[in-house]
Design a protein around this motif. Structure first.
Motif, PDB file in Angstrom:
ATOM      1  N   GLN A  20      63.264  85.958  23.999  1.00 56.76           N
ATOM      2  CA  GLN A  20      62.540  84.884  23.235  1.00 56.76           C
ATOM      3  C   GLN A  20      61.472  85.338  22.470  1.00 56.76           C
ATOM      4  N   PHE A  21      60.686  86.227  23.142  1.00 54.69           N
ATOM      5  CA  PHE A  21      59.293  86.554  22.564  1.00 54.69           C
ATOM      6  C   PHE A  21      60.007  87.506  21.251  1.00 54.69           C
ATOM      7  N   TYR A  22      60.694  88.434  21.362  1.00 51.70           N
ATOM      8  CA  TYR A  22      61.113  89.329  20.105  1.00 51.70           C
ATOM      9  C   TYR A  22      62.028  88.373  19.141  1.00 51.70           C
ATOM     10  N   ASP A  23      62.713  87.701  19.541  1.00 50.80           N
ATOM     11  CA  ASP A  23      63.283  86.545  18.488  1.00 50.80           C
ATOM     12  C   ASP A  23      62.072  85.932  17.718  1.00 50.80           C
ATOM     13  N   GLN A  24      61.172  85.301  18.386  1.00 54.38           N
ATOM     14  CA  GLN A  24      60.132  84.690  17.790  1.00 54.38           C
ATOM     15  C   GLN A  24      59.186  85.608  16.953  1.00 54.38           C
ATOM     16  N   ALA A  25      58.774  86.784  17.460  1.00 54.92           N
ATOM     17  CA  ALA A  25      58.121  87.702  16.485  1.00 54.92           C
ATOM     18  C   ALA A  25      58.799  88.175  15.338  1.00 54.92           C
ATOM     19  N   LEU A  74      65.385  92.037   3.537  1.00 51.53           N
ATOM     20  CA  LEU A  74      65.222  92.414   4.876  1.00 51.53           C
ATOM     21  C   LEU A  74      66.608  92.499   5.420  1.00 51.53           C
ATOM     22  N   VAL A  75      66.714  94.030   5.978  1.00 46.80           N
ATOM     23  CA  VAL A  75      68.358  94.225   6.487  1.00 46.80           C
ATOM     24  C   VAL A  75      68.115  93.865   7.841  1.00 46.80           C
ATOM     25  N   GLU A  76      68.861  93.100   8.662  1.00 50.75           N
ATOM     26  CA  GLU A  76      69.057  92.736   9.750  1.00 50.75           C
ATOM     27  C   GLU A  76      70.274  93.268  10.464  1.00 50.75           C
ATOM     28  N   PRO A  77      70.461  93.588  11.922  1.00 52.61           N
ATOM     29  CA  PRO A  77      69.561  93.206  12.728  1.00 52.61           C
ATOM     30  C   PRO A  77      68.602  94.178  12.857  1.00 52.61           C
ATOM     31  N   ALA A  78      67.209  93.826  13.326  1.00 54.77           N
ATOM     32  CA  ALA A  78      66.353  94.752  13.716  1.00 54.77           C
ATOM     33  C   ALA A  78      66.568  95.574  14.890  1.00 54.77           C
ATOM     34  N   VAL A  79      66.503  96.850  14.488  1.00 51.72           N
ATOM     35  CA  VAL A  79      67.245  97.769  15.705  1.00 51.72           C
ATOM     36  C   VAL A  79      66.014  98.124  16.719  1.00 51.72           C
ATOM     37  N   SER A  80      65.006  98.457  16.662  1.00 49.91           N
ATOM     38  CA  SER A  80      64.096  98.839  17.648  1.00 49.91           C
ATOM     39  C   SER A  80      62.769  97.864  17.755  1.00 49.91           C
ATOM     40  N   ILE A  81      62.952  96.870  18.700  1.00 48.53           N
ATOM     41  CA  ILE A  81      61.754  96.110  19.017  1.00 48.53           C
ATOM     42  C   ILE A  81      61.492  96.197  20.385  1.00 48.53           C
ATOM     43  N   ARG A  82      60.193  96.520  20.530  1.00 49.28           N
ATOM     44  CA  ARG A  82      59.894  96.664  21.793  1.00 49.28           C
ATOM     45  C   ARG A  82      58.300  96.373  22.082  1.00 49.28           C
ATOM     46  N   THR A  83      57.994  96.025  23.196  1.00 53.81           N
ATOM     47  CA  THR A  83      56.723  95.627  23.690  1.00 53.81           C
ATOM     48  C   THR A  83      55.627  96.765  23.706  1.00 53.81           C
ATOM     49  N   LEU A  84      54.533  96.881  23.126  1.00 52.57           N
ATOM     50  CA  LEU A  84      53.632  98.376  23.005  1.00 52.57           C
ATOM     51  C   LEU A  84      52.715  97.940  24.189  1.00 52.57           C
ATOM     52  N   ARG A  85      52.042  96.724  24.302  1.00 52.69           N
ATOM     53  CA  ARG A  85      50.984  96.256  25.103  1.00 52.69           C
ATOM     54  C   ARG A  85      51.078  94.896  25.372  1.00 52.69           C
ATOM     55  N   ALA A  86      50.808  94.599  26.439  1.00 50.63           N
ATOM     56  CA  ALA A  86      50.494  93.255  27.026  1.00 50.63           C
ATOM     57  C   ALA A  86      49.640  92.892  27.838  1.00 50.63           C
ATOM     58  N   ARG A  87      48.741  91.978  27.359  1.00 54.20           N
ATOM     59  CA  ARG A  87      47.328  91.549  28.218  1.00 54.20           C
ATOM     60  C   ARG A  87      47.364  90.259  28.196  1.00 54.20           C
TER      61      ARG A  87
END
Length: 87
Positions: A20-25, A74-87
């Motif tokens: 959900q977070f990655y989709d929204q981002a 914008l070419v989809e799908p995004a291949v590499s989405i990741r969380t770098l830091r969570a606070r």
């Protein structure tokens, strides 16, 4: 360790999921880039912090002084989405 703890707390309190977070981002990323390409600073004000809006607005002005228009694809799908830091 701080990232894992923050993500764990989010899951318990809000039902957070990475998908959900990655989709929204990614949707926000697409929208902001589309608005930047269109030069729509008033709509960008709603999507960005004041500081970021000021920076983007200046970049749009600088860009418009050199180029008449911008084409964004914008070419989809995004291949590499990741969380770098969570606070």
């Amino acid at each position: 360790m701080k990232n894992a703890y923050a993500v764990s707390r989010l899951r318990k309190k809000t039902g957070y999921t990475k998908k959900q977070f990655y989709d929204q981002a990614f949707n926000i990323y697409k929208e902001v880039n589309k608005l930047m390409a269109q030069g729509d600073t008033s709509s960008l004000r709603k999507a960005l912090t004041d500081s970021m809006h000021s920076t983007v607005k200046n970049e749009i002005k600088r860009r418009e002084s050199k180029w008449k228009s911008v084409h964004l694809e914008l070419v989809e799908p995004a291949v590499s989405i990741r969380t770098l830091r969570a606070r």
